[in-house]
Design a protein around this motif. Structure first.
Motif, short mmCIF file in Angstrom:
data_model
loop_
_atom_site.label_atom_id
_atom_site.label_comp_id
_atom_site.label_asym_id
_atom_site.label_seq_id
_atom_site.Cartn_x
_atom_site.Cartn_y
_atom_site.Cartn_z
N ILE A 189 87.21 15.92 133.95
CA ILE A 189 88.44 15.91 134.74
C ILE A 189 88.58 17.17 135.59
CG2 ILE A 189 89.89 16.95 132.95
CD1 ILE A 189 92.09 14.94 133.83
N ASP A 190 88.01 18.28 135.13
CA ASP A 190 88.14 19.53 135.89
C ASP A 190 87.32 19.52 137.17
OD1 ASP A 190 89.88 20.69 134.03
OD2 ASP A 190 88.22 21.36 132.77
N SER A 191 86.08 19.05 137.08
CA SER A 191 85.22 19.03 138.26
C SER A 191 85.31 17.73 139.05
CB SER A 191 83.76 19.27 137.85
OG SER A 191 83.30 18.20 137.04
N GLY A 192 85.90 16.69 138.43
CA GLY A 192 85.96 15.40 139.09
C GLY A 192 84.59 14.79 139.27
N THR A 193 83.73 14.94 138.26
CA THR A 193 82.37 14.41 138.32
C THR A 193 82.00 13.73 137.01
OG1 THR A 193 81.41 16.49 137.53
CG2 THR A 193 81.61 16.23 139.91
N VAL A 194 80.91 12.98 137.04
CA VAL A 194 80.34 12.39 135.83
C VAL A 194 79.39 13.40 135.21
CG1 VAL A 194 78.88 10.54 134.93
CG2 VAL A 194 80.56 10.03 136.73
N PRO A 195 79.58 13.76 133.94
CA PRO A 195 78.68 14.73 133.30
C PRO A 195 77.24 14.21 133.30
CG PRO A 195 80.65 14.38 131.96
CD PRO A 195 80.67 13.33 133.03
N ASP A 196 76.30 15.10 133.61
CA ASP A 196 74.92 14.66 133.69
C ASP A 196 73.97 15.79 133.35
OD1 ASP A 196 73.12 15.45 136.43
OD2 ASP A 196 75.24 16.04 136.39
N GLU A 197 72.74 15.43 133.08
CA GLU A 197 71.63 16.36 132.98
C GLU A 197 70.49 15.79 133.80
OE1 GLU A 197 70.52 17.32 128.98
OE2 GLU A 197 72.47 18.22 128.48
N GLY A 198 70.21 16.42 134.92
CA GLY A 198 69.14 15.94 135.78
C GLY A 198 69.39 14.56 136.35
N GLY A 199 70.68 14.16 136.44
CA GLY A 199 71.02 12.84 136.93
C GLY A 199 71.24 11.82 135.83
N ARG A 200 70.84 12.15 134.62
CA ARG A 200 71.11 11.26 133.48
C ARG A 200 72.56 11.42 133.05
NH1 ARG A 200 65.90 13.54 131.82
NH2 ARG A 200 64.29 11.91 131.72
N VAL A 201 73.31 10.34 132.97
CA VAL A 201 74.70 10.39 132.54
C VAL A 201 74.76 10.75 131.07
CG1 VAL A 201 76.80 9.03 132.19
CG2 VAL A 201 75.46 8.75 134.29
N MET A 202 75.54 11.79 130.75
CA MET A 202 75.61 12.31 129.38
C MET A 202 76.97 12.00 128.76
SD MET A 202 72.59 13.44 129.27
CE MET A 202 72.61 14.22 127.64
N GLN A 203 76.93 11.47 127.55
CA GLN A 203 78.15 11.16 126.81
C GLN A 203 78.66 12.39 126.08
OE1 GLN A 203 77.77 6.91 125.09
NE2 GLN A 203 75.68 7.72 125.03
N GLU A 204 79.90 12.31 125.56
CA GLU A 204 80.49 13.43 124.83
C GLU A 204 79.63 13.81 123.62
OE1 GLU A 204 84.55 13.10 123.76
OE2 GLU A 204 85.23 12.56 125.77
N SER A 205 78.92 12.85 123.08
CA SER A 205 78.06 13.11 121.93
C SER A 205 76.85 13.96 122.29
CB SER A 205 77.58 11.78 121.34
OG SER A 205 76.77 11.08 122.28
N GLY A 206 76.61 14.13 123.60
CA GLY A 206 75.42 14.85 124.04
C GLY A 206 74.22 13.95 124.26
N GLU A 207 74.41 12.66 124.07
CA GLU A 207 73.32 11.70 124.26
C GLU A 207 73.40 11.07 125.65
OE1 GLU A 207 73.54 8.84 121.15
OE2 GLU A 207 72.88 10.23 119.58
N HIS A 208 72.23 10.72 126.16
CA HIS A 208 72.15 10.05 127.46
C HIS A 208 72.69 8.63 127.32
CE1 HIS A 208 69.32 8.05 130.63
NE2 HIS A 208 70.53 8.23 131.12
N LEU A 209 73.60 8.26 128.23
CA LEU A 209 74.06 6.88 128.30
C LEU A 209 72.90 6.06 128.86
CD1 LEU A 209 76.39 4.87 127.94
CD2 LEU A 209 77.13 5.43 130.27
N GLN A 210 72.27 5.30 128.01
CA GLN A 210 70.99 4.68 128.32
C GLN A 210 70.99 3.95 129.66
OE1 GLN A 210 69.79 1.46 125.74
NE2 GLN A 210 67.62 1.90 125.98
N SER A 211 69.94 4.20 130.43
CA SER A 211 69.69 3.49 131.69
C SER A 211 70.73 3.75 132.77
CB SER A 211 69.59 1.97 131.42
OG SER A 211 68.56 1.68 130.52
#
Length: 454
Positions: free
Chosen positions: A333-355
């Motif tokens: 909410i602060d940055s107004g972006t989808v959290p990611d690592e290298g373009g992979r969408v990352m969930q609050e758990s720290g896991e990649h939201l598959q695919s």
């Protein structure tokens, strides 16, 4: 024989099309092949190139030529007028595709917490840009009664807004502006435009070319106060390490030392003025209050306790774009972006939201120029392909391309295609031809759908 890799891209602006291009240039494109469907909520493609670039910037719009060549590739299909979250959801996309890339950009105005910012006559720059760019989902008229106008911000969008307000309607008529925008600008009463930045010339975010273009109009007198040309150690360091910042500062310096001419519309570029309040009377904007700032040695500024009041009848905030939250995706909410690592969408758990992947402004925020999105797209696609090679993508239940057409038909969703864009493009060019213009943009969504053969 293995089937092609199926990828959905949500958003047909530069970020999405660059991602498609990166997929087509990958080794996977040769064997087993890639099949790409691009979903766009507007009836026409190209995103902010069509609806965010000022009409008097044909050079930037020329990027469409390169994007056009990508969308011409037979491995790509376009589904326009299909809104993610309303017409199609994440679970639906997962049923049809191995991977999904979100490239939805940023189209809303970032908020600015100032007293009076909600007064009648206070506007977001993005809304104004959408109006003059003929966006189908905004009102057809715009109030342009103020003779003196303030623009808050020192980026390229602020320059666009100031320039459009300062130019005459006839200057803009040769461009693609639709009739309602031309008529609206003919009624524009603005004669003074004041652009405000809280820091100094070295910290302005203008592009050198866009800044210089302000001075090209025979109707706009650009004025810079010599008192606003000031640098500290941090500013000098910025100029030495950033060629663009140095060019901007030199242009502003040259304008500050010249005599003021007699062009009818005055455009003032103010620095070291931090907006503190939009002043109102009877619910309407009647002025702007700013605090004079000074450099602190690092390139940042501090308040001086000296305040100025500016007689303006409208205020436009150009302090940045904001992305819309996407259903079913995590959100910062602060940055107004989808959290990611290298373009992979990352969930609050720290896991990649598959695919699931992101690229462009929805990934890194609305910063940088259009070309910067190409690097984003390359990184995102590289990681998607790594996941594909490692067997980490999910397996869609219905990968046949015809399943998508059947899904949209079953839901009775009217969609446009790439062939439909050619029809719309031809219709807009035909509208412009009698007036010697390259095109006249079609505004109404229904008219766009009809022209596209949706």
């Amino acid at each position: 024989m293995p089937r092609p890799l199926r990828v959905a891209i949500v958003g047909s602006g530069p970020a999405g099309i660059y991602a498609a291009d990166a997929l087509l240039k990958s080794e996977v494109a040769a064997e087993p092949g890639v099949s790409i469907d691009i979903f766009e909520r507007m009836p026409a493609p190209f995103g902010l190139i069509r609806y965010g670039v000022a009409p008097d910037h044909p050079r930037i719009k020329g990027i469409i030529t390169a994007l056009h060549q990508v969308l011409d590739k037979p491995q790509i299909r376009l589904f326009g007028n299909v809104d993610y979250g309303t017409d199609i959801g994440l679970d639906d996309l997962r049923a049809f595709y191995d991977g999904v890339i979100f490239a939805t950009g940023a189209t809303a105005d970032r908020t600015l917490s100032l007293p009076g910012i909600d007064l009648d006559g206070s506007y977001g720059a993005a809304d104004f840009v959408s109006w003059y760019d003929g966006h189908p989902d905004v009102p057809r008229t715009w109030p342009l009664a103020a003779e003196k106008v303030a623009v808050l911000g020192v980026g390229n969008v602020a320059l666009d807004v100031a320039r459009i307000l300062a130019k005459t309607a006839d200057e803009l008529l040769p461009t693609e502006i639709p009739a309602n925008v031309y008529e609206g600008l003919k009624a524009n009463r603005a004669k003074e435009i004041h652009v405000f930045g809280r820091r100094g010339p070295a910290q302005a975010k203008f592009s050198p070319m866009e800044l210089r273009e302000l001075d090209h109009s025979p109707n706009i007198e650009v004025i810079v106060d010599p008192e606003d040309i000031d640098y500290d150690e941090g500013s000098i360091t910025t100029r030495r390490g950033n060629k663009q910042a140095d060019m901007v500062a030199k242009t502003l310096e040259n304008w500050a030392i010249r005599d003021v001419g007699d062009r009818p519309h005055k455009l003032f570029l103010h620095f070291f003025e931090s907006p503190v309040e939009v002043l109102g009377e009877d619910g309407k904007v009647v002025g702007l209050r700013t605090e004079r700032t000074e450099l602190d040695g690092t390139g940042n500024v501090k308040g001086t306790g000296t305040f100025n009041t500016w007689d303006v009848g409208a205020v436009y905030r150009a302090v940045g774009y904001l992305s819309d939250k996407l259903p079913k995706l995590p959100w910062d909410i602060d940055s107004g972006t989808v959290p990611d690592e290298g373009g992979r969408v990352m969930q609050e758990s720290g896991e990649h939201l598959q695919s699931t992947y992101v690229t462009g402004w929805i990934r890194r925020g609305p910063i940088g120029l259009i070309g910067h999105t190409k690097g984003d797209a390359n990184e995102t696609v590289k990681n998607l392909l790594e996941d594909y090679a490692g067997g980490r993508l999910h397996t869609p239940a219905a990968p046949d391309p015809e399943a998508v057409d059947a899904f949209l038909a079953e839901r009775d969703i009217r969609f446009t295609t790439w062939d439909g864009w050619y029809k719309l493009d031809a219709a807009e060019k035909a509208l412009g031809e009698p007036e010697g213009r390259e095109r006249v943009k079609i505004v109404e969504r229904e008219d766009m759908l009809r022209a596209s053969g949706a």
